[in-house]
Design a protein around this motif. Sequence first.
Motif, PDB file in Angstrom:
ATOM      1  N   ILE A   1       9.683  -8.546  -5.551  1.00 51.88           N
ATOM      2  CA  ILE A   1       8.824  -8.813  -6.986  1.00 51.88           C
ATOM      3  C   ILE A   1       9.696  -9.121  -7.906  1.00 51.88           C
ATOM      4  N   PHE A   2      10.932  -8.402  -8.206  1.00 55.53           N
ATOM      5  CA  PHE A   2      11.602  -8.603  -9.351  1.00 55.53           C
ATOM      6  C   PHE A   2      12.789  -9.309  -9.139  1.00 55.53           C
ATOM      7  N   ASP A   3      13.109  -9.949  -7.976  1.00 60.27           N
ATOM      8  CA  ASP A   3      14.436 -10.331  -7.852  1.00 60.27           C
ATOM      9  C   ASP A   3      14.959 -11.410  -8.862  1.00 60.27           C
ATOM     10  N   LYS A   4      13.783 -12.526  -8.798  1.00 60.26           N
ATOM     11  CA  LYS A   4      14.265 -13.791  -9.636  1.00 60.26           C
ATOM     12  C   LYS A   4      13.424 -13.656 -10.994  1.00 60.26           C
TER      13      LYS A   4
ATOM     14  N   ARG B   1      13.983   6.112  -6.948  1.00 55.73           N
ATOM     15  CA  ARG B   1      15.307   5.626  -6.273  1.00 55.73           C
ATOM     16  C   ARG B   1      14.910   3.979  -5.741  1.00 55.73           C
ATOM     17  N   ALA B   2      13.758   3.543  -5.963  1.00 52.42           N
ATOM     18  CA  ALA B   2      13.636   2.266  -5.379  1.00 52.42           C
ATOM     19  C   ALA B   2      14.131   1.239  -6.176  1.00 52.42           C
ATOM     20  N   TYR B   3      14.586   1.624  -7.240  1.00 45.41           N
ATOM     21  CA  TYR B   3      15.160   0.665  -8.325  1.00 45.41           C
ATOM     22  C   TYR B   3      16.900   0.353  -8.193  1.00 45.41           C
ATOM     23  N   LEU B   4      17.261   1.330  -7.452  1.00 47.81           N
ATOM     24  CA  LEU B   4      18.698   1.255  -7.227  1.00 47.81           C
ATOM     25  C   LEU B   4      19.361   0.168  -6.619  1.00 47.81           C
TER      26      LEU B   4
ATOM     27  N   LEU C   1       0.881  -1.258  -0.181  1.00 47.20           N
ATOM     28  CA  LEU C   1      -0.089  -0.039  -0.050  1.00 47.20           C
ATOM     29  C   LEU C   1       1.007   1.125  -0.079  1.00 47.20           C
ATOM     30  N   GLY C   2       0.535   2.232  -0.764  1.00 44.02           N
ATOM     31  CA  GLY C   2       1.108   3.596  -0.806  1.00 44.02           C
ATOM     32  C   GLY C   2       2.489   3.573  -1.690  1.00 44.02           C
ATOM     33  N   LYS C   3       3.335   4.440  -1.357  1.00 40.82           N
ATOM     34  CA  LYS C   3       4.455   4.541  -2.140  1.00 40.82           C
ATOM     35  C   LYS C   3       5.341   3.271  -2.272  1.00 40.82           C
ATOM     36  N   ILE C   4       5.979   3.137  -3.629  1.00 40.09           N
ATOM     37  CA  ILE C   4       6.756   1.973  -3.720  1.00 40.09           C
ATOM     38  C   ILE C   4       8.119   2.200  -2.872  1.00 40.09           C
ATOM     39  N   SER C   5       8.691   0.880  -2.564  1.00 38.08           N
ATOM     40  CA  SER C   5       9.937   0.840  -1.686  1.00 38.08           C
ATOM     41  C   SER C   5      11.073  -0.130  -2.361  1.00 38.08           C
ATOM     42  N   SER C   6      12.131   0.039  -1.788  1.00 39.48           N
ATOM     43  CA  SER C   6      13.244  -0.760  -2.551  1.00 39.48           C
ATOM     44  C   SER C   6      13.128  -2.378  -1.953  1.00 39.48           C
ATOM     45  N   ASP C   7      12.337  -2.743  -0.898  1.00 38.11           N
ATOM     46  CA  ASP C   7      12.169  -3.725  -0.534  1.00 38.11           C
ATOM     47  C   ASP C   7      10.879  -4.644  -1.305  1.00 38.11           C
TER      48      ASP C   7
END
Length: 348
Positions: free
Chosen positions: A224-227, A241-244, A213-219
């Motif tokens: 979701i995209f790790d594998k 910056r969450a994609y860094l 919920l709310g703004k995206i985060s690095s975690d």
Amino acid sequence: MSELKDVINSYNSLSFSDRIVFYTTISNDIQLTADTQTFLIETRFDGGPSCIHCKGKHVVKNGKRKDGVQRFLCRDCRRSFIPSSDSITSRTRKPISVWAAYLKCMIEQMTLKQASEECHISMSTAFTWRHKILDTLSELTEKTYLTGVVEADETFFNVSFKGNHKRSRDFSMTRKAHKRGNDVHAKGLSSEKVCVPCAVSDSGISYAKPGKLGKISSDCVKNIFDKIIAPHTTLCTDKERAYLDLAGQNELDLIQTDTDCRTILINGKSYGIQRINAYHSRLKLFIRGFHGVSTKHLGNYIVWNDLLSQNHRDRDTFFGQLLGQLLCARITRFGYDIPRRPSLPVAA
């Protein structure tokens, strides 16, 4: 005669899912078998019965049920099963032709009422089957692997508790009902919005999943995209910056552009986020056609949209392959489990 033997030998060497494709290629409707159990015996056990529990080959017949369905017993693990055990057709009595007809209704994006009338099933059965199929497809899409040039960005949907909760024992509203449906009382990105990170490769393969919920985060991005995104892939995003962290952890070649910038040139090659923006538009349009989707089922509808978008050209071949994947998938879903799933993303 020798050509006929070659055809028979070739057919016997086909896998389960390839046999489904063969059936649906030579006939627009599956009417080759009388019932689901017979069909599954002829196709799922193409190399002889094997135990669905331990994969053992020491399987013998173990009588029949009162309704005439053949039972099998594994001599290795001493457990019994029937052809439809551990599949989406488990505990259903409808013939395979009804399942095929219902899947065609889903490919045509029919409503529950239209599908129930077309397949002569109840509305509750149509709803249960829809999510049995989508749950199975959701597990299959977890094997998605994005390579090449991948564009990623997030989109947002309003939190929705759509559904009849009057008789629910496991759910209570956490807020007052929004009488007009789309009312969001908090401005901007708040806990009333579901963040859905999305990614699309240059080959047209897409992957998206409700995150938090709310703004995206690095975690959220890493979970979701790790594998899903292959290492050393070129990843194009906006300035978020969450994609860094994801790029650094997976050794991705990260290219970030301004939201207002359509494309940028690097070494004579154009990069941007136009493809992912187009994907967001198609996804929003698809969800809007259902007049709102409950947040608990949002992930399933995203999978539905992705499959139709990626296979819109050759629907007949796509139908055969999809039916084969569904019937051979080892997954069991029961109707009473579907309403009990969390009303919000697990990460939230």
